[in-house]
Design a protein around this motif. Structure first.
Motif, PDB file in Angstrom:
ATOM      1  N   GLY A  72      -0.986   4.110  -6.323  1.00  0.00           N
ATOM      2  CA  GLY A  72      -2.013   3.074  -6.157  1.00  0.00           C
ATOM      3  C   GLY A  72      -1.893   2.418  -4.790  1.00  0.00           C
ATOM      4  N   GLU A  73      -0.657   2.199  -4.355  1.00  0.00           N
ATOM      5  CA  GLU A  73      -0.438   1.596  -3.037  1.00  0.00           C
ATOM      6  C   GLU A  73      -0.885   2.541  -1.926  1.00  0.00           C
ATOM      7  N   ILE A  74      -0.664   3.835  -2.143  1.00  0.00           N
ATOM      8  CA  ILE A  74      -1.123   4.803  -1.127  1.00  0.00           C
ATOM      9  C   ILE A  74      -2.648   4.691  -0.993  1.00  0.00           C
ATOM     10  N   ASP A 111       0.298  -4.160   5.126  1.00  0.00           N
ATOM     11  CA  ASP A 111       0.944  -4.636   3.889  1.00  0.00           C
ATOM     12  C   ASP A 111       1.058  -3.502   2.871  1.00  0.00           C
ATOM     13  N   GLU A 112      -0.029  -2.736   2.724  1.00  0.00           N
ATOM     14  CA  GLU A 112      -0.014  -1.653   1.727  1.00  0.00           C
ATOM     15  C   GLU A 112       0.975  -0.559   2.142  1.00  0.00           C
ATOM     16  N   ALA A 113       1.096  -0.345   3.445  1.00  0.00           N
ATOM     17  CA  ALA A 113       2.082   0.646   3.910  1.00  0.00           C
ATOM     18  C   ALA A 113       3.481   0.201   3.484  1.00  0.00           C
ATOM     19  N   ARG A 114       3.752  -1.102   3.608  1.00  0.00           N
ATOM     20  CA  ARG A 114       5.062  -1.601   3.153  1.00  0.00           C
ATOM     21  C   ARG A 114       5.204  -1.435   1.647  1.00  0.00           C
ATOM     22  N   HIS A 115       4.095  -1.643   0.922  1.00  0.00           N
ATOM     23  CA  HIS A 115       4.169  -1.497  -0.537  1.00  0.00           C
ATOM     24  C   HIS A 115       4.483  -0.047  -0.929  1.00  0.00           C
ATOM     25  N   VAL A 116       3.923   0.902  -0.166  1.00  0.00           N
ATOM     26  CA  VAL A 116       4.256   2.306  -0.443  1.00  0.00           C
ATOM     27  C   VAL A 116       5.748   2.506  -0.182  1.00  0.00           C
ATOM     28  N   ASP A 192       2.149 -10.647  -1.389  1.00  0.00           N
ATOM     29  CA  ASP A 192       1.135  -9.955  -0.576  1.00  0.00           C
ATOM     30  C   ASP A 192      -0.157  -9.765  -1.357  1.00  0.00           C
ATOM     31  N   GLU A 193      -0.030  -9.397  -2.630  1.00  0.00           N
ATOM     32  CA  GLU A 193      -1.248  -9.113  -3.403  1.00  0.00           C
ATOM     33  C   GLU A 193      -2.069 -10.375  -3.617  1.00  0.00           C
ATOM     34  N   VAL A 194      -1.387 -11.499  -3.835  1.00  0.00           N
ATOM     35  CA  VAL A 194      -2.135 -12.755  -3.964  1.00  0.00           C
ATOM     36  C   VAL A 194      -2.929 -12.988  -2.671  1.00  0.00           C
TER      37      VAL A 194
HETATM   38 FE   LIG Z   1      -0.339  -3.328  -2.510  1.00  0.00          FE
END
Ligand SMILES: [Fe+2]
Ligand SMILES: [Fe+2]
Lengths: 288, 233
Positions: A72-74, A111-116, A192-194
């Motif tokens: 999902g993060e990807i 941010d999403e790259a960090r989440h991955v 981050d998601e907030v």
């Molecule tokens: Fe995310």
């Protein structure tokens, strides 16, 4: 490079196996998937469907969930990147988005790259290999709309709203399981998601300020995605739901109480529909 | 010793400490600085859009994530330039958010052309072997030649941005070195780089001819660029 990029062309290495929503619901290894969450067998071992460490299937469920979070993060990374790319800077009308929104989307991509990165590390920590579970690409589909406002509604508000619920649950799971590593990471991702959901809430209001019709179309789309991503009621306010609605964090992210109530109603509807579908499926298999 | 009168202390000091060697002269006036900054912003925007768009098109997971991270870096650079423009008397930053010339537009079109998943090398070559080195050159020239006193705000942004550019260039170059593993790969990378470099040479750099200043000496020692002599030829 094309202006818009179709979900079928998402680039993956050979380890990934992609699926759609219908197939996912039949995958018993993922939360909300298959009939297991509503079967007697599952409910006899646990008073709720919530993911807690004392469940007999806690480890597999947590691993499946973490893999789902990672893919999902990807897709969230890819979606944010596409929105930064697909629309020219402008006043928000037509095929344009404000310059500052493009910057926010680029920030979200980071941010999403960090989440991955985080979820890949956590998956490895939990003993999961990339590609061990299927990837549902419906998240990126919500990021494919030609109207950027629909992307904000579908991705930032609906899907990342779901991420808030899921991460809250995972943080709690980490706490209960005595896994400070998991709890720590989920806490950071939640922050981050907030921020991303708030971005969606703020921009949606701003860009549609003088276009109520466009706003209501976007909110309708959000409801469709919210219901779809309720995973047949796996997310909701009821005891039968695997994930609770994280009301406090949603409030921080710009949701009103009424909006959260509406999502809870959609979740209940989705749960009732899934139960009916499972009953019909069981009746059909008993008849055969 | 104890009886000697204490020397009279004064708080009067020179405006510049002895170690502060900053000087007033600079190569760029306000209008020229604004023009360059507008070109930088345009090019940074094109770069962050391209990196963002490519994320979904590359199958290599580590590259995918680096593109997302770098996408933000260049968006932040565009933001810094966007905010600098009104301070340079351009109240409508969009007006100066322009390519240096038509060749720069062609360069960006050519750089962003690769889309297929098997073209990761071409994508990275365009960004990391052609465009980002040009950013490093343009920004270094600007930082070294602008007035250290009057244009301190631009220098501050240039310093932060250059650090990013150099770090990102290194990341990109290492990704390329890890992807280029056969003679055929080497040829692909070189051919694409040559094609893009030729267009960039036509453009004269990110801010057009003179991006990195006069490079040849003519007419009894006064420096000039090839491009400025073009019209005389
Ligand atoms: Fe995310
Ligand atoms: Fe997010």
């Amino acid at each position: 490079m094309r202006q818009f990029f179709p979900v079928e062309d998402l680039a993956r290495d050979e380890r990934f196996v992609q699926t759609n929503m219908a197939e996912r619901m039949a995958d018993t290894r993922v939360p909300g998937g298959g009939s297991q969450t509503s079967s007697k067998k599952a409910s006899s071992r646990s008073s709720t469907n919530r993911l807690t460490p004392d469940r007999h299937d806690a480890s597999d469920r947590a691993r499946g969930l973490m893999h789902g979070i990672m893919v999902g993060e990807i897709q969230a990374l890819e979606g944010a990147g596409r929105t930064a790319h697909d629309f020219d800077a402008g006043d928000g009308s037509g095929d344009t988005i404000p310059f500052a929104l493009k910057l926010d989307m680029a920030r979200q991509a980071w941010d999403e790259a960090r989440h991955v990165e985080i979820s890949a590390k956590l998956s490895a920590w939990m003993g999961t290999e990339i590609g061990e579970f299927q990837e549902n690409t419906v998240l990126f589909e919500a990021a494919c709309s030609n109207d950027p406002v629909l992307r904000l509604a579908g991705v930032n508000r609906a899907l990342e709203g779901l991420a808030i619920d899921v991460f809250t649950q995972m943080k709690e799971f980490g706490d209960l399981a005595g896994d400070p590593y998991l709890e720590f990471c989920e806490d950071w991702m939640l922050a981050d998601e907030v921020t991303h959901v708030k971005m969606g809430s703020d921009w949606l209001r701003k860009v549609t300020e003088n276009d109520p019709e466009r706003r209501s179309r976007a909110l309708e789309f959000q409801q469709v995605v919210d219901k779809l991503f309720s995973f047949g009621g796996a997310r909701g306010d009821t005891a039968e739901s695997s994930f609770q609605l994280a009301r406090r964090f949603r409030e921080l992210a710009g949701f009103t109480d009424d909006e959260v109530d509406t999502i809870a109603e959609l979740d209940e509807q989705a749960l009732a529909e899934r139960k009916a579908a499972v009953r019909a499926m069981n009746a059909a298999s008993a008849a055969n | 010793m104890g009886d000697a009168p204490a020397p009279e202390r004064t708080t009067a000091r020179a405006p510049f400490a002895p170690w502060d060697r900053r000087d007033l002269p600079g190569m760029f006036d306000v209008a020229e600085t604004a023009r360059r900054v507008g070109n930088y912003k345009w090019a940074e925007m094109k770069l962050f859009e391209a990196l963002g768009g490519w994320i979904a098109t590359v199958p290599e997971l580590d590259v995918k994530m680096r593109l997302g991270t770098h996408c933000y870096h260049h968006a932040w650079h565009a933001e810094l330039w966007h905010k600098r423009l009104p301070e340079l008397r351009e109240m409508k930053p969009e007006r100066l958010t322009q390519p240096a010339n038509e060749a720069m537009v062609r360069f960006m079109d050519a750089m962003t052309e690769p889309e297929a998943p098997e073209l990761t090398i071409e994508k990275l070559v365009g960004a990391y072997r052609v465009l980002i080195p040009r950013f490093i050159a343009a920004y270094t020239y600007h930082r070294n030649n602008t007035s250290e006193i009057t244009d301190a705000p631009t220098i501050r942004s240039l310093t932060f941005i250059l650090q990013d550019e150099i770090d990102d260039w290194r990341d990109g170059e290492m990704m390329l070195q890890s992807l280029i593993s056969t003679e055929h790969d080497v040829e692909r990378a070189a051919a694409h780089q040559a094609r893009l470099e030729a267009i960039m040479v036509e453009a004269g750099g990110i801010a057009g001819p003179g991006t990195i200043g006069p490079t040849t000496v003519m007419n009894g020692g006064s420096p000039t660029t090839d491009s400025t002599t073009e019209g005389d030829a």
